[in-house]
Design an enzyme around this catalytic site. Structure first.
Site, PDB file in Angstrom:
ATOM      1  N   ASP A 205       0.904  -1.158  -0.035  1.00 17.68           N
ATOM      2  CA  ASP A 205      -0.045  -0.133   0.007  1.00 17.68           C
ATOM      3  C   ASP A 205       0.882   1.186   0.130  1.00 17.68           C
ATOM      4  O   ASP A 205       1.649   1.224   0.798  1.00 17.68           O
ATOM      5  CB  ASP A 205      -0.884   0.018   1.351  1.00 17.68           C
ATOM      6  CG  ASP A 205      -1.786   0.918   1.380  1.00 17.68           C
ATOM      7  OD1 ASP A 205      -2.685   0.950   0.243  1.00 17.68           O
ATOM      8  OD2 ASP A 205      -2.123   1.825   2.269  1.00 17.68           O
ATOM      9  N   GLU A 269       1.612  -0.671  -4.846  1.00 21.76           N
ATOM     10  CA  GLU A 269       0.775   0.423  -5.154  1.00 21.76           C
ATOM     11  C   GLU A 269       1.644   1.670  -5.378  1.00 21.76           C
ATOM     12  O   GLU A 269       1.329   2.495  -4.654  1.00 21.76           O
ATOM     13  CB  GLU A 269      -0.334   0.526  -4.195  1.00 21.76           C
ATOM     14  CG  GLU A 269      -1.518   1.522  -4.653  1.00 21.76           C
ATOM     15  CD  GLU A 269      -2.042   2.399  -3.704  1.00 21.76           C
ATOM     16  OE1 GLU A 269      -3.104   2.875  -3.598  1.00 21.76           O
ATOM     17  OE2 GLU A 269      -1.569   2.561  -2.448  1.00 21.76           O
TER      18      GLU A 269
HETATM   19  C1  NOJ Z   1      -4.370   2.967  -0.814  1.00 23.20           C
HETATM   20  C2  NOJ Z   1      -5.413   1.590  -0.544  1.00 23.20           C
HETATM   21  O1  NOJ Z   1      -5.880   1.168  -1.684  1.00 23.20           O
HETATM   22  C3  NOJ Z   1      -6.676   2.673  -0.076  1.00 23.20           C
HETATM   23  O2  NOJ Z   1      -8.041   1.905   0.028  1.00 23.20           O
HETATM   24  C4  NOJ Z   1      -6.443   3.242   1.458  1.00 23.20           C
HETATM   25  O3  NOJ Z   1      -7.510   4.179   1.610  1.00 23.20           O
HETATM   26  C5  NOJ Z   1      -5.221   4.098   1.256  1.00 23.20           C
HETATM   27  N1  NOJ Z   1      -4.220   3.511   0.312  1.00 23.20           N
HETATM   28  C6  NOJ Z   1      -4.530   4.418   2.413  1.00 23.20           C
HETATM   29  O4  NOJ Z   1      -3.941   3.091   2.947  1.00 23.20           O
END
Ligand code: NOJ
Length: 532
Positions: A205, A269
């Site tokens: 993440d 991500e």
């Molecule tokens: C990316 C995640 O996919 C999302 O759902 C989340 O709110 C944010 N990062 C914070 O962790």
């Protein structure tokens, strides 16, 4: 071979299915999906033909951000199951040849995490340095102009200590301080804990976020047109994220991942607006093996826009690195809505392209039945971060999987009310589509079978071919793909190979392809000359 000499990983040419666990299958009738539900659905996934699953957060959390606010990195959220359930899931998935990826959240914790509780107890506490604290600006306000993902100041004042702490997301998601060596040690242990349990890897993440500028310099205004990637702050996250020091973290983690057999996977991500910066997370083949491609996700659904991003992606990735193709996830509108306005022909065309591009294909649950967003009424919203957005915010893409056409979509047992509304379930559900050769689900299954037979374990060679306006044609390994992104019938002069698969359920197979209907895509094999 990659830089570390281990050869291509299982993810090359593979399909990974993202499960938003709370929304996939509820085994105990409490209205929330859970790990036992995932276990019950593994046969379906094996039938569909995916190679692995990525589970959205499974760790204990107060759920201010539905698991992206972790309060214990070594546990399982009681609402989802137990550690024993997760072990069983890994075992059962393994028996079906499926790998299991978890979601790791290293940019921030929950404010309920014991580290933060201790950090908050005072400047002299053992964990104070795990988080980003700063004195107020001269006027008593926040230390700089950084904004969180809701557009509000990214700093919350802690009256007890007279300092602010940083949160790039909600105030209950304090950012970790990656300048602190102990944070590195903690995450090294977390990685090993899960890898030792047989977890095949992590989706990481906010991979671009870990380090913040040590001098806390103000972020500059975002360049025009970067809205989707800068959120609501209007600022370019030059100092509050995207610092170069994060690369060293991924080199360390890659070494840990490679110390396992088979090597574990790190999928970032990487929410960055340009492809060079995305590619940089691959390092020299020694950082993240996979990175999400947001410029592709946010491209217009046209042949020119998508093929342009694909060409640029392949040009900037280091040789041998594997691209990732996906178009839906739990943070954005599903592609059958966003790209296709619900048109199933277009959704199949998108699936066909996603599955034939060279690299890893990540399918979000429901993509295989062309499931669309559900407009969640104001009173039923669950996502605090987007609660004020029209149309359902992120909840719209997180509604229960459509297993059948019953009011609860076959998602929950015992007549419980699903945690989010199911929306319209007729037609686009698994029971209605399974066994129907004209359905999107069966098309998707055929597509994955073809993909596995042709590209499993490889990154196919991609070469764009000349085509009529609105038609995207390319060679993918030994296959020819032609995708008509237009409302017109088009002729395909010169392309007369043997049809393997069409998005049009009525197309005759095998046979030559000489024309495409509006929004039709085909995969074909060139006729080979007979050898004597
Ligand atoms: C990316 C995640 O996919 C999302 O759902 C989340 O709110 C944010 N990062 C914070 O962790």
């Amino acid at each position: 071979m990659d830089a570390l000499g281990t050869g291509p990983g299982w993810w090359h040419g593979a399909t990974v299915y993202q499960i938003y666990v709370r929304s996939w299958r509820d085994s105990d009738g409490d209205g929330y999906g859970d790990l036992r539900g995932v276990i019950a659905g593994l046969d379906y996934l094996a039938w569909l033909g995916v190679d692995g699953i990525w589970l959205s957060p499974t760790m204990p959390s107060p759920d201010d951000d539905w698991g992206y606010d972790v309060s214990d990195y070594l546990g399982v959220h009681p609402e989802l199951g137990t550690l024993a359930d997760l072990d069983l899931l890994v075992e059962e998935a393994g028996r079906r040849g499926l790998k299991v990826l978890l979601d790791l959240v290293p940019n921030h914790t929950s404010s309920a995490h014991p580290w933060f509780a201790d950090a908050r107890s005072g400047p002299g506490s053992a964990h104070r340095g795990y988080y980003v604290w700063a004195d107020p600006a001269a006027d008593g306000g926040p230390p700089n102009n950084w904004r969180d993902s809701t557009g509000a100041p990214a700093w919350t004042f802690d009256a007890a200590s007279g300092q602010y702490y940083l949160h790039n997301f909600l105030p209950s998601q304090p950012d970790l301080n990656w300048w602190h060596p102990a944070v590195h040690r903690e995450f090294g242990e977390i990685l090993r804990f899960w890898f030792d349990r047989g977890i095949a890897g992590f989706r990481i993440d906010v991979a671009h976020g870990l380090y913040k500028d040590a001098a806390l310099r103000d972020d500059p205004p975002a360049p025009a047109g970067h809205g989707l990637l800068t959120g609501r702050s209007g600022l370019a996250q030059v100092y509050s994220a995207n610092r170069p020091q994060s690369h060293a973290v991924f080199r360390d983690w890659r070494a840990i991942a490679e110390s396992y057999s088979p090597p574990r996977l790190l999928l970032g991500e990487t929410w960055v607006g340009d492809l060079d910066r995305m590619a940089a997370f691959h390092g020299h083949g020694d950082e993240l093996q996979l990175t999400f491609n947001f410029p592709f996700i946010f491209a217009d659904f046209t042949a020119a826009a998508l093929s342009g991003v694909v060409a640029r992606t392949l040009a900037v990735l280091p040789a041998g690195e594997c691209p990732v193709w996906t178009a839906s996830n739990h943070d954005i509108s599903r592609f059958p809505t966003r790209w296709c306005a619900g048109d199933e022909r277009k959704a199949r065309l998108a699936l066909l392209v996603l599955a034939t591009l060279p690299g890893t294909f990540v399918l979000y649950y429901g993509d295989e039945i062309a499931m669309t967003d559900v407009a969640v009424p104001a009173g039923q919203r669950r996502d605090a971060m987007t609660a004020d957005r029209p149309g359902g915010g992120r909840d719209a893409a997180r509604t229960p999987m459509h297993w059948d056409s019953s009011p609860s979509a076959g998602f929950t047992a015992g007549g419980a009310r699903p945690w989010l509304p199911s929306g319209e379930t007729r037609g686009r559900n698994v029971v209605a589509q399974r066994g129907d050769p004209r359905s999107t689900l069966e098309f998707c299954r055929d597509l994955l079978a073809l993909r596995r037979a042709e590209c499993g374990g490889t990154i196919t060679a991609y070469r764009e071919l000349p085509g009529a306006p609105g038609v995207w044609s390319y060679q993918a390994g030994d296959l020819l793909v032609a995708a008509n992104f237009s409302d017109e019938d088009v002729c395909l002069p010169g392309l007369a190979p043997g049809l393997l698969l069409s998005t049009n359920p009525g197309a005759a197979r095998p046979g030559p392809v000489t024309a495409l209907r509006p929004w039709e895509g085909v995969i074909a094999r060139p006729y080979r000359r007979r050898t004597a």
